[in-house]
Design a protein around this motif. Structure first.
Motif, PDB file in Angstrom:
ATOM      1  N   ASP A   1      -5.607 134.241  44.957  1.00 59.30           N
ATOM      2  CA  ASP A   1      -6.628 133.193  44.857  1.00 59.30           C
ATOM      3  C   ASP A   1      -6.019 131.907  44.319  1.00 59.30           C
ATOM      4  OD1 ASP A   1      -9.121 134.765  45.483  1.00 59.30           O
ATOM      5  OD2 ASP A   1      -8.409 135.906  43.762  1.00 59.30           O
ATOM      6  N   VAL A   2      -4.997 132.059  43.457  1.00 59.20           N
ATOM      7  CA  VAL A   2      -4.343 130.923  42.810  1.00 59.20           C
ATOM      8  C   VAL A   2      -2.843 131.161  42.838  1.00 59.20           C
ATOM      9  CG1 VAL A   2      -4.142 129.560  40.693  1.00 59.20           C
ATOM     10  CG2 VAL A   2      -6.319 130.677  41.244  1.00 59.20           C
ATOM     11  N   VAL A   3      -2.078 130.110  43.157  1.00 61.49           N
ATOM     12  CA  VAL A   3      -0.620 130.189  43.079  1.00 61.49           C
ATOM     13  C   VAL A   3      -0.121 129.084  42.160  1.00 61.49           C
ATOM     14  CG1 VAL A   3       1.563 130.203  44.328  1.00 61.49           C
ATOM     15  CG2 VAL A   3      -0.513 131.061  45.441  1.00 61.49           C
ATOM     16  N   CYS A   4       0.604 129.476  41.128  1.00 66.17           N
ATOM     17  CA  CYS A   4       1.287 128.521  40.252  1.00 66.17           C
ATOM     18  C   CYS A   4       2.729 128.415  40.741  1.00 66.17           C
ATOM     19  CB  CYS A   4       1.238 128.991  38.802  1.00 66.17           C
ATOM     20  SG  CYS A   4      -0.417 128.958  38.085  1.00 66.17           S
ATOM     21  N   VAL A   5       3.058 127.257  41.296  1.00 68.51           N
ATOM     22  CA  VAL A   5       4.361 127.033  41.916  1.00 68.51           C
ATOM     23  C   VAL A   5       5.259 126.269  40.950  1.00 68.51           C
ATOM     24  CG1 VAL A   5       5.559 125.947  43.864  1.00 68.51           C
ATOM     25  CG2 VAL A   5       3.284 126.978  44.196  1.00 68.51           C
ATOM     26  N   GLN A   6       6.533 126.652  40.934  1.00 66.87           N
ATOM     27  CA  GLN A   6       7.544 125.877  40.226  1.00 66.87           C
ATOM     28  C   GLN A   6       8.624 125.448  41.224  1.00 66.87           C
ATOM     29  OE1 GLN A   6       7.275 129.443  38.868  1.00 66.87           O
ATOM     30  NE2 GLN A   6       5.252 128.592  38.374  1.00 66.87           N
ATOM     31  N   GLU A   7       9.271 124.330  40.909  1.00 66.01           N
ATOM     32  CA  GLU A   7      10.240 123.701  41.810  1.00 66.01           C
ATOM     33  C   GLU A   7       9.611 123.448  43.181  1.00 66.01           C
ATOM     34  OE1 GLU A   7      14.370 124.777  41.886  1.00 66.01           O
ATOM     35  OE2 GLU A   7      14.247 125.746  39.923  1.00 66.01           O
ATOM     36  N   ALA A   8       8.382 122.951  43.158  1.00 64.38           N
ATOM     37  CA  ALA A   8       7.735 122.514  44.394  1.00 64.38           C
ATOM     38  C   ALA A   8       8.458 121.282  44.921  1.00 64.38           C
ATOM     39  CB  ALA A   8       6.267 122.194  44.121  1.00 64.38           C
ATOM     40  N   PRO A   9       8.310 120.975  46.205  1.00 68.00           N
ATOM     41  CA  PRO A   9       8.921 119.748  46.746  1.00 68.00           C
ATOM     42  C   PRO A   9       8.501 118.531  45.920  1.00 68.00           C
ATOM     43  CG  PRO A   9       8.001 121.084  48.507  1.00 68.00           C
ATOM     44  CD  PRO A   9       7.553 121.713  47.227  1.00 68.00           C
ATOM     45  N   ARG A  10       9.457 117.671  45.592  1.00 72.67           N
ATOM     46  CA  ARG A  10       9.123 116.532  44.726  1.00 72.67           C
ATOM     47  C   ARG A  10       9.905 115.263  45.081  1.00 72.67           C
ATOM     48  NH1 ARG A  10      12.113 120.339  42.213  1.00 72.67           N
ATOM     49  NH2 ARG A  10      13.869 119.755  40.895  1.00 72.67           N
ATOM     50  N   PHE A  11      10.607 115.280  46.209  1.00 73.47           N
ATOM     51  CA  PHE A  11      11.360 114.099  46.594  1.00 73.47           C
ATOM     52  C   PHE A  11      10.833 113.561  47.923  1.00 73.47           C
ATOM     53  CE2 PHE A  11      14.387 116.515  43.844  1.00 73.47           C
ATOM     54  CZ  PHE A  11      14.346 115.630  42.769  1.00 73.47           C
TER      55      PHE A  11
END
Length: 255
Positions: free
Chosen positions: A49-59
């Motif tokens: 239901d929920v995904v906590c993402v790390q190192e998501a696209p950021r550039f």
């Protein structure tokens, strides 16, 4: 870790008393530099239901890449990405977004910028605060960020909340222990699946975790290796971390 089929983790549902069972996934996706299709298959297989993402696209064109991941995972982006230094929250259409905010943390010169993606989500009459984080590699900065995490979680203004992410710390570490003293560490409270979040061949360690506030019932938490729909080959190809999946029961919010 065993590769046998895992016992069932409770499915998403709303209980007759208005409480909600919510499946939460925490996943460091390494800026989607690996096998994107495998990454999306793993997320879909976990049915979160929920995904906590790390190192998501950021550039460059990060919103386009984040939108691709959400679409291919049958989710929507709630908040985060470059605006939270790579922390991001995705959710299913089951979640009603009541508020969202990205927070950039104080930065130590020479180290990476860190941030929190935060939201308050409603599932029927149950409200859940969510915080996605990726803490510092440096111990003193990481410990300070752990304190800021606890403050920010309290500032969400809801009694039931989860914090999930890449802590860059092990359970015996000072920051991990600081969080576990105030929150429920999902694996310790209700272990399910695998413990270590590093890929086979890397030193076994648990540096990714899902925490919940007191009163939020932890129904199971761990690495979904052996979960039907999640293959070992996809877990190896998707990124350099293994995901952590939890099911929590959130009490109904009084009228």
């Amino acid at each position: 870790m065993s590769s046998s089929v895992l016992p069932d983790l409770p499915a998403s549902r709303t209980e007759p008393d208005g409480s909600a069972v919510v499946r939460v996934l925490s996943y460091n996706v390494r800026s989607m530099r690996d096998d994107r299709a495998a990454l999306a298959r793993v997320i879909r297989g976990c049915a979160p239901d929920v995904v906590c993402v790390q190192e998501a696209p950021r550039f460059f064109r990060w919103r386009k890449h984040a939108a691709w991941l959400a679409h291919e995972s049958a989710l929507v982006r709630v908040t985060g990405g470059a605006t939270a230094a790579g922390s991001m929250i995705l959710a299913s259409l089951r979640a009603h977004v009541q508020g969202a905010e990205d927070v950039l943390l104080p930065r130590t010169p020479g180290l990476h910028q860190r941030g929190f993606a935060t939201a308050v989500l409603r599932f029927g009459t149950a409200r859940l605060g969510v915080l996605s984080c990726h803490l510092s590699m440096r111990a003193d900065e990481r410990f300070a960020q752990g304190g800021l995490l606890l403050e920010r979680l309290a500032d969400l203004g809801v009694p039931h909340a989860i914090a999930a992410g890449d802590l860059n710390d092990r359970p015996g570490g000072r920051t991990f222990r600081r969080l576990a003293a105030e929150l429920q560490d999902g694996w310790s409270v209700q272990p399910w699946g695998g413990e270590h979040t590093t890929r086979p061949g890397d030193p076994p360690q648990r540096i990714d975790a899902i925490f919940a506030t007191r009163g939020t019932e932890m129904l199971g938490c761990g690495v979904p290796r052996g979960l039907p729909g999640v293959t070992e080959s996809d877990l190896r190809a998707a990124t350099d971390h293994l995901p952590v999946l939890a099911a929590v029961r959130v009490p109904a919010t009084p009228a």
